[in-house]
Enzyme design. Structure first.
Site, PDB file in Angstrom:
ATOM      1  N   HIS A  44       0.550  -1.214   0.182  1.00  0.00           N
ATOM      2  CA  HIS A  44       0.500  -0.146   0.261  1.00  0.00           C
ATOM      3  C   HIS A  44       0.696   1.772  -0.012  1.00  0.00           C
ATOM      4  CE1 HIS A  44      -3.760  -2.229   1.523  1.00  0.00           C
ATOM      5  NE2 HIS A  44      -3.547  -2.457   0.827  1.00  0.00           N
ATOM      6  N   GLU A  46       1.422   4.211   1.563  1.00  0.00           N
ATOM      7  CA  GLU A  46       2.113   4.351   2.942  1.00  0.00           C
ATOM      8  C   GLU A  46       3.210   3.357   3.373  1.00  0.00           C
ATOM      9  OE1 GLU A  46      -2.388   5.007   4.212  1.00  0.00           O
ATOM     10  OE2 GLU A  46      -0.687   3.352   2.760  1.00  0.00           O
ATOM     11  N   CYS A  72      -5.394   1.713   6.157  1.00  0.00           N
ATOM     12  CA  CYS A  72      -6.466   0.913   6.406  1.00  0.00           C
ATOM     13  C   CYS A  72      -5.341   0.174   8.044  1.00  0.00           C
ATOM     14  CB  CYS A  72      -5.922  -0.400   5.282  1.00  0.00           C
ATOM     15  SG  CYS A  72      -4.118  -1.058   4.864  1.00  0.00           S
ATOM     16  N   ARG A 181      -9.352   3.448 -21.475  1.00  0.00           N
ATOM     17  CA  ARG A 181      -9.135   1.864 -21.216  1.00  0.00           C
ATOM     18  C   ARG A 181      -7.918   1.189 -20.020  1.00  0.00           C
ATOM     19  NH1 ARG A 181      -9.894   0.827 -27.702  1.00  0.00           N
ATOM     20  NH2 ARG A 181     -12.097   1.215 -28.331  1.00  0.00           N
ATOM     21  N   THR A 193     -21.068  -5.024 -32.777  1.00  0.00           N
ATOM     22  CA  THR A 193     -20.428  -3.529 -33.065  1.00  0.00           C
ATOM     23  C   THR A 193     -19.333  -4.951 -33.447  1.00  0.00           C
ATOM     24  OG1 THR A 193     -21.018  -2.248 -31.271  1.00  0.00           O
ATOM     25  CG2 THR A 193     -18.354  -2.278 -32.135  1.00  0.00           C
ATOM     26  N   LEU A 201     -10.620  -3.860 -29.061  1.00  0.00           N
ATOM     27  CA  LEU A 201     -11.394  -2.751 -27.328  1.00  0.00           C
ATOM     28  C   LEU A 201      -9.596  -2.969 -27.230  1.00  0.00           C
ATOM     29  CD1 LEU A 201     -14.201  -4.949 -27.608  1.00  0.00           C
ATOM     30  CD2 LEU A 201     -13.883  -2.460 -28.369  1.00  0.00           C
ATOM     31  N   ARG A 204      -3.885   1.519 -26.767  1.00  0.00           N
ATOM     32  CA  ARG A 204      -2.656   1.532 -27.430  1.00  0.00           C
ATOM     33  C   ARG A 204      -1.897   2.985 -26.944  1.00  0.00           C
ATOM     34  NH1 ARG A 204      -7.321  -0.625 -30.858  1.00  0.00           N
ATOM     35  NH2 ARG A 204      -7.467   1.247 -31.149  1.00  0.00           N
ATOM     36  N   SER A 218     -25.822 -12.325 -26.783  1.00  0.00           N
ATOM     37  CA  SER A 218     -26.537 -13.185 -26.076  1.00  0.00           C
ATOM     38  C   SER A 218     -26.998 -14.398 -27.080  1.00  0.00           C
ATOM     39  CB  SER A 218     -28.564 -12.148 -26.334  1.00  0.00           C
ATOM     40  OG  SER A 218     -28.407 -10.814 -25.150  1.00  0.00           O
TER      41      SER A 218
END
Length: 368
Positions: A44, A46, A72, A181, A193, A201, A204, A218
């Site tokens: 973390h 710290e 934390c 992204r 799409t 996707l 870059r 689906s």
């Protein structure tokens, strides 16, 4: 604290679902150590700052620490940061904002004070909260923060009447998209799409990371020859579907795709259920997803808005006029019947990116 904030954002896209945190240690008016949460599972901020301090040959005893988020006080991938500050002899801690995680939520500050460490709260709090808007949303709701993004011309077109859309916006705007992204955990499009554009996707920009790719499919129509499937072994990819037949799923799994079966809504993937599953970490090997960038076409945009999952909208506007009554627009579907039914944005900001503008806002009524 501003230096700590600049360090915190270096963890963008790599610490999910943890917060981005930066820390600076000051002694005798000089910075003697600094650090940030570099990636999920690592030190973390710290502890990273204390490590930096010692590597420089500096003694942190009696020093002050500036940290963007409350330290934390529980065990996770790392031990409590409160323990590290107490053991290091830090005398004062300046905290940007409290941590809404129920495991912390004021306990970290209380423990420090109980051990004689002075704590100064709310230092640049609005800025510190803004850095972790995704974390704050995710930790309090268990759901990813959802961004709906599109690029359009001044006359509201996302492509010419021929379907050609390269490019609506300029290089600076497109770079900002790739920065998002890199920053956000997942990117989502509909299968239409994939069928029309065959996109990658990916992110870059140099040193960037690829988001988890989520395809709403689906009925499993994604071509096995698509770039999405052909690169699934290298770039984490999820097909969200209603298809439960193992035989239909098999070729996608073999190519490296993960399959996520959702409940049904009007014959399609239930987007609310999908977001719950992503937030709960139901994608094999991906962990909890704290943010999603919807980049699909008008069909998925309408479905997302109608389902109520969208928290933020990012509209890139180019100073161009495409015309065409049948040219594509950002949001399709049946649309809302009356103006008073419309989705309304609040807290708007406008950023110039080269010749283009980015207008961002929150969906009214959303807490995020």
């Amino acid at each position: 604290m501003r230096r700590a904030l600049s360090l915190a954002v270096r963890g963008a896209g790599r610490v999910c679902p943890n917060p981005m945190v930066g820390a600076v240690i000051v002694k005798d008016d000089a910075v003697i150590g600094e650090g940030w949460h570099r990636k999920y599972g690592d030190l973390h901020a710290e502890r990273d700052a204390l490590r930096s301090c010692r590597e420089r040959g500096n003694d942190p005893r009696g020093a002050e620490m500036f940290v963007t988020l409350e330290p934390c006080c529980h065990y996770g991938k790392q031990p409590p940061c409160t323990d590290a500050l107490i053991e290091a002899g830090i005398r004062r801690v300046y905290v940007g904002t409290g941590d809404p995680n129920p495991k912390v939520a004021g306990k970290g500050i209380r423990i420090l004070r109980e051990h004689g460490i002075e704590v100064v709260e709310h230092v640049l709090e609005p800025e510190c909260r803004a850095v972790n808007d995704i974390f704050f949303h995710f930790i309090t709701t268990g759901l990813p923060l959802i961004f709906l993004k599109y690029a359009m011309t001044l006359d509201g077109k996302t492509a010419c009447v021929t379907g050609d859309s390269r490019w609506v916006t300029g290089e600076e705007a497109r770079r900002r998209v790739h920065e998002d992204r890199n920053r956000l955990a997942a990117i989502l499009v509909g299968v239409n799409t994939v069928l029309s554009d065959d996109p990658l996707l990916t992110c870059r920009i140099e040193g960037g990371r690829n988001p988890l790719r989520v395809i709403c499919d689906s009925h499993l129509r994604t071509p096995l020859s698509s770039q999405i499937v052909r690169t699934a072994a290298e770039v984490p990819t999820v097909l969200a579907t209603l298809v439960t037949d193992p035989g239909r799923q098999a070729p996608y799994r073999k190519a490296g795709c993960r399959i996520l079966v959702t409940s049904e809504a009007d014959g399609h993937v239930d987007l609310k259920d999908l977001m719950k599953q992503l937030g709960a970490g139901h994608v094999e090997g991906a962990g909890a997803v704290d943010s999603v960038l919807i980049e699909g076409g008008s069909t998925i945009a309408w479905s997302a808005l109608r389902s109520g999952i969208v928290d933020r909208v990012q509209a890139y506007i180019a100073p161009k006029l495409f015309g065409g009554a049948d040219a594509k627009t950002p949001v399709g579907g049946t649309g809302f019947p009356h103006p008073e039914d419309a989705c309304v944005l609040s807290d708007l900001t406008c950023t110039r990116l080269g010749a283009d503008f980015l207008i961002e806002g929150k969906l009214a009524g959303k807490q995020s």
